[in-house]
Design a protein around this motif. Structure first.
Motif, short mmCIF file in Angstrom:
data_model
loop_
_atom_site.label_atom_id
_atom_site.label_comp_id
_atom_site.label_asym_id
_atom_site.label_seq_id
_atom_site.Cartn_x
_atom_site.Cartn_y
_atom_site.Cartn_z
N ILE A 112 43.21 42.51 35.59
CA ILE A 112 42.48 42.20 36.82
C ILE A 112 43.43 41.77 37.93
O ILE A 112 43.30 42.21 39.07
CB ILE A 112 41.40 41.12 36.54
N SER A 113 44.37 40.91 37.60
CA SER A 113 45.34 40.50 38.63
C SER A 113 46.59 39.93 37.97
O SER A 113 46.55 39.41 36.86
CB SER A 113 44.73 39.44 39.55
N ILE A 114 47.70 40.07 38.69
CA ILE A 114 48.96 39.45 38.28
C ILE A 114 49.45 38.67 39.49
O ILE A 114 49.60 39.23 40.57
CB ILE A 114 50.01 40.49 37.86
N ASP A 115 49.66 37.39 39.32
CA ASP A 115 50.13 36.54 40.41
C ASP A 115 51.58 36.16 40.09
O ASP A 115 51.83 35.25 39.30
CB ASP A 115 49.24 35.30 40.52
N VAL A 116 52.51 36.90 40.68
CA VAL A 116 53.92 36.75 40.33
C VAL A 116 54.43 35.35 40.67
O VAL A 116 55.07 34.70 39.84
CB VAL A 116 54.77 37.82 41.06
N GLU A 117 54.12 34.87 41.88
CA GLU A 117 54.66 33.59 42.31
C GLU A 117 54.10 32.42 41.50
O GLU A 117 54.80 31.47 41.19
CB GLU A 117 54.42 33.37 43.81
N ASN A 118 52.81 32.50 41.17
CA ASN A 118 52.21 31.41 40.39
C ASN A 118 52.31 31.62 38.89
O ASN A 118 51.86 30.80 38.09
CB ASN A 118 50.75 31.20 40.81
N ARG A 119 52.86 32.77 38.51
CA ARG A 119 53.10 33.09 37.10
C ARG A 119 51.83 33.02 36.25
O ARG A 119 51.79 32.34 35.21
CB ARG A 119 54.21 32.19 36.54
N THR A 120 50.81 33.71 36.72
CA THR A 120 49.59 33.84 35.92
C THR A 120 49.12 35.30 35.99
O THR A 120 49.47 36.03 36.92
CB THR A 120 48.44 32.95 36.44
N ALA A 121 48.35 35.68 35.00
CA ALA A 121 47.70 36.99 35.04
C ALA A 121 46.29 36.81 34.49
O ALA A 121 46.06 35.97 33.62
CB ALA A 121 48.46 38.01 34.20
N THR A 122 45.35 37.59 35.04
CA THR A 122 43.98 37.56 34.54
C THR A 122 43.66 38.96 34.01
O THR A 122 43.86 39.95 34.72
CB THR A 122 43.01 37.12 35.64
N VAL A 123 43.20 38.99 32.78
CA VAL A 123 42.98 40.29 32.12
C VAL A 123 41.62 40.33 31.43
O VAL A 123 41.03 39.30 31.12
CB VAL A 123 44.07 40.58 31.06
N GLU A 124 41.17 41.56 31.20
CA GLU A 124 40.00 41.76 30.35
C GLU A 124 40.46 41.67 28.88
O GLU A 124 41.64 41.85 28.58
CB GLU A 124 39.37 43.11 30.65
#
Lengths: 489, 392
Positions: A112-124
């Motif tokens: 769903i998203s990858i936030d490089v600077e905050n070092r998180t990813a949201t996935v199904e």
């Protein structure tokens, strides 16, 4: 107690499927994503652990998060028990549905998203572990937990099992990398546990959910913490003519203050099986123990630590320590480790896989005891394990169709588990309890503790409709119900 | 490998069965209990409506420590300092440095989920506790998790109890993962811009720098001064590894700003600052919002009260400390409202707020699942009722 033989059937077996359910589900997900013919369902009758066969009566594969919610609500409406399933690579029989509905999540593959600077990813939940890591690689990031099945297993399954992997020695298990989970509860309501920000006030419900083996709800959205890819990696292979030497080197490395990214142990039988397979990695076949040690981090100082690991291994009696010269050699060394289970498949049609964890100082003593047990029962035990964590994987290849051999194998494995428990260990470090280890639960937990686990499960699933009959023995929950004071209502 | 030589028997003025009886009695009579560790942090949490205190101070001591396993099992009342001393003998430590003094208990630290700058590299108590023993609200003793470093057997009641502030069970014994100390450890500091885009840029550089710090803490000038550093806003780093890696990191750090002389003692002084404060608010924020939160908190004024700040840069944690001038009354809760809600994306985790908690922070256990968890483990609502805010 039964192991890979036939444990008591989970209660779902008594359930009679609602006649109109398949049609209702087809209206939600489309005709082709509902399977109800026995011939179609055959492929879903086992997971990664050969030895158990349980066939669902119906399998449904939603394609979106909204469809998952609708499916769970439809199941709730008719009181249908069900089992969530990712890629079916689990090693505990945890994703088997016995005559009930199988809810497959492998179509939910969206990152769903990858936030490089905050070092998180949201996935199904159906995103494959390796696919997430492939997407992260070019960004200099990684998702650290790396189960051996990472080319196939899903993040949703990893969350359900609190999966580990070789690199968990330094980076921690799945639990340490999950920030938030959006869950469909068995009654169809949707809750978000945790917070993508990290810490938050209140109970650690994310911590409770991770590793709940599909018994609390269905994760439809998972936010993970990402790790910066290391600047430098060094992989070493040390070989020993005695098991004891490998065990001593393990203890000395762990005590040194260096934290290897991975510290893996393969015994002689395992090494020889790997080398005679297509996964041959160049391991010396006359060694009784080999250690695969990986260091990673900043490039500065890493070679000083490499020399130190070498010296520790040589002092512990290593015959040779080889440092992989390039990535190709590194990958080859890892390939042998990661595909060892597959290689064992060449020896015999079935395999008993165990996952005990013991105190690290007990490794030599327990390996000696396991050797004695294998001799006593005339079975081949291949030991391959995460030595840095004390997480053993004794495996016995065998033929389940040979009743006499099966009996010896299961006797031997029960005895092996017995010595691990007696040494202060636990029955599973990363594979989960599922069906396979449910018989051991009462050996490590008191009735009060098991009843408390039942109580937690009922917070999420008071009707016990999701993944029934797994993890905690049914009678542990019944005993709790028998005490009126325990109900807390 | 030998067990820890000075394996303590501990203070045995209290037994597990006595703790069980106290709780069971409370549940029967409906008389609530205030669960306390060594009593050094009683004003933390929201006020508890309880007539009696159950102190774990007399339930103390190291139960089992095998250095080669890098795990330790201790009773809840054991002071953090005792664990530090025992493990230091073997070149090991429990890398957990919550605000307060070494006299604080491990039980309270784990029950409140408290942590400090070392969370940067080693995580929070949830990441370090392997297993525990607890007495639930009905007086039953449960043992959950394990004593080994990796375990997924059964549902994870360990995680549920850690950070539950004693509201689901009285934690009586804890097994924790230890770490071997690095060969070389150094503390170093550099001056950084006080605020604004320049600070944001500096922190972005730091996050992607060639550093693998054990701790990396941003200190406001008052906090820097409080730990003995002069030079305005300061980035304080704790580095570990071998000589070569530590020296390379020191050089990398020096390239980020003007070097300031710092010592290992800064870390103890930072923990001890807690004692001088009237309130502490902890915020969790996305890493990129940390500089915005930092600035927002700098702009808050609360009468004569001084607002101090420090932040765990790699974890997105900002601590806001309220210091009240000598002789002055504590700040009124409403005057702290702006401090409590500085930024949409920041989550408030109250630490020492006492009576102000309920005014400033909504209950954190008022969602349906949390309420049912509480009912399942403390059906008579006798364990620390109200400490996390009231459930409606």
């Amino acid at each position: 107690m039964s192991l890979n033989a036939e444990p008591a059937r989970p209660p779902g077996g008594d359930y009679t499927l609602d006649a109109g359910l398949a049609r209702t589900l087809a209206e939600i997900v489309g005709e082709k994503h509902v399977l109800s013919r026995q011939s179609q369902l055959l492929v879903y009758n086992s997971d990664g652990l050969p030895g158990y066969r349980r066939q669902p009566s119906l399998a449904v594969f939603p394609g979106t998060r909204d469809e998952v919610i609708e499916v769970v609500r439809a199941l709730h409406a008719v009181g249908a028990p069900f089992v969530p399933r990712g890629a079916g690579t689990g090693l505990s029989g945890g994703a088997l549905a016995d005559g009930i509905v199988l809810l497959g999540l492998n179509r939910l593959k969206q990152i769903i998203s990858i936030d490089v600077e905050n070092r998180t990813a949201t996935v199904e939940p159906g995103v494959v572990n390796l696919h997430l890591n492939r997407a992260l690689g070019p960004k200099g990031l990684l998702y650290a937990p790396d189960p051996s099945s990472q080319a196939a297993c899903t993040i949703g399954g990893n969350v359900a099992e609190n999966a580990g992997g070789p690199h968990c020695l330094k980076y921690g298990v799945t639990l340490n990398h999950i920030l938030a989970v959006t869950v469909v509860l068995p009654n169809g309501s949707v809750v978000t546990l945790g917070d993508e920000v990290g810490d938050h006030a209140g109970y650690d419900l994310v911590g409770a959910f991770v590793g709940s083996e599909g018994c609390f709800g269905v994760a439809i959205e998972i936010t993970v913490r990402l790790t910066r890819a290391p600047e430098a990696v060094r992989t070493m292979l040390a070989d020993f003519l005695t098991i004891d030497g490998g065990a001593r080197a393990t203890s000395a490395i762990v005590a040194s203050g260096m934290v290897p990214a991975a510290l893996e142990f393969l015994d002689g039988p395992t090494t020889r099986v790997v080398e005679s397979s297509i996964y041959a990695a160049g391991y010396p076949t006359d060694a009784e123990a080999i250690l695969l040690v990986e260091l990673d981090g900043l490039v500065d100082g890493i070679d000083v630590d490499v020399e130190r690991v070498k010296r520790i291994c040589m002092d512990a009696g290593a015959r040779n320590v080889r440092v992989a010269r390039d990535d190709a050699e590194r990958l080859k060394l890892w390939q042998g480790r990661k595909k060892a289970f597959g290689a064992m498949g060449r020896l015999a049609p079935h395999l008993v896989v165990q996952d005990a964890v013991i105190p690290r100082t007990k490794i030599p003593e327990i390996l000696a005891a396991i050797h004695g047990i294998s001799q006593k029962y005339g079975v081949l035990v291949c030991n391959i394990f995460h030595a840095g964590d004390g997480n053993l994987h004794p495996n016995i290849p065998y033929n389940a169709d040979d009743a006499e051999q099966s009996e010896r194998v299961h006797q031997a494995m029960r005895e092996i588990m017995g010595v691990c428990i007696a040494a202060g260990g636990t029955i599973t470090g990363e594979h989960g309890v599922g069906l396979d280890k449910i018989g051991y639960m009462e050996k490590i937990f008191t009735p009060n503790s098991l009843a408390a686990m039942c109580r937690l499960r009922e917070v999420f699933d008071p009707e016990r409709r999701i993944n029934p009959g797994k993890v905690v023995p049914l009678h542990s929950c019944r005993e709790w119900h028998a005490t009126p004071a325990g109900r807390g209502e | 490998m030998a067990r820890h030589a000075s394996r303590t028997r501990g203070v045995t003025a209290l037994t597990l069965s006595e703790i069980g009886s106290r709780v069971a009695g409370a549940a029967e009579s409906g008389r609530a209990l205030r669960i306390a560790g060594r009593g050094s942090w009683l004003e933390a949490g929201a006020p508890v409506a309880a007539g009696e205190t159950l102190s774990l101070a007399a339930y103390s001591g190291i139960v089992d420590y095998v250095p080669g396993d890098l795990t330790i099992t201790v009773r809840a009342g054991t002071p953090l300092g005792e664990i530090a001393a025992a493990t230091a003998e073997h070149g090991q430590w429990l890398p957990l440095d919550p605000p307060g003094s070494p006299d604080g208990s491990i039980g309270a630290t784990v029950a409140t989920g408290s942590y400090g700058p070392l969370a940067s590299a080693f995580g929070r108590p949830r990441d370090q506790v392997l297993g525990l023993e607890a007495v639930t609200g009905t007086g039953e003793v449960i043992t959950v998790g394990s004593r080994v470093v990796k375990n997924v057997a059964g549902f994870d009641l360990t995680r549920l109890l850690v950070g539950s502030w004693g509201t689901l069970g009285v934690i009586t014994q804890i097994t924790l993962r230890l770490r071997a100390r690095s060969d070389v450890e150094r503390t170093a500091a550099v001056a950084v811009p006080a605020r604004g885009p320049k600070l944001a840029a500096a922190l972005a550089t730091v996050r992607n720098a060639r550093l693998a710090p054990l701790a990396l803490e941003l200190l406001s000038p008052e906090v820097a001064e409080g730990v003995g550093l002069r030079g305005g806003t300061v980035l304080l780093a704790r580095l570990g590894g071998n000589d070569e890696s530590v020296n390379a990191q020191l050089a990398e750090l020096a390239s980020l700003g003007e070097s300031i002389t710092a010592s290992d003692g800064c870390w103890e002084r930072l923990r001890a600052l807690d004692a001088e404060m009237t309130a502490t608010l902890r915020f969790s924020t996305p890493l990129t919002d940390l500089p915005i939160l930092w600035d927002a908190l700098a702009d808050v004024s609360v009468g004569d009260h001084l607002i101090l700040r420090h932040a765990t840069v790699m974890r997105g944690i900002v601590r806001c400390l309220v210091r009240t001038p000598a002789g002055a009354a504590p700040p009124a809760p409403d005057s702290l409202a702006a401090v409590a809600r500085p930024l949409e994306s920041a989550r408030l985790i109250p630490e020492r707020l006492g009576a102000m908690w309920s005014r400033l922070a909504p209950s954190s256990v008022n969602d349906p699942i949390s309420r049912r968890v509480k009912e399942a483990f403390d059906p008579a609502n006798v364990l620390n009722p109200g400490i996390l805010g009231a459930a409606q």
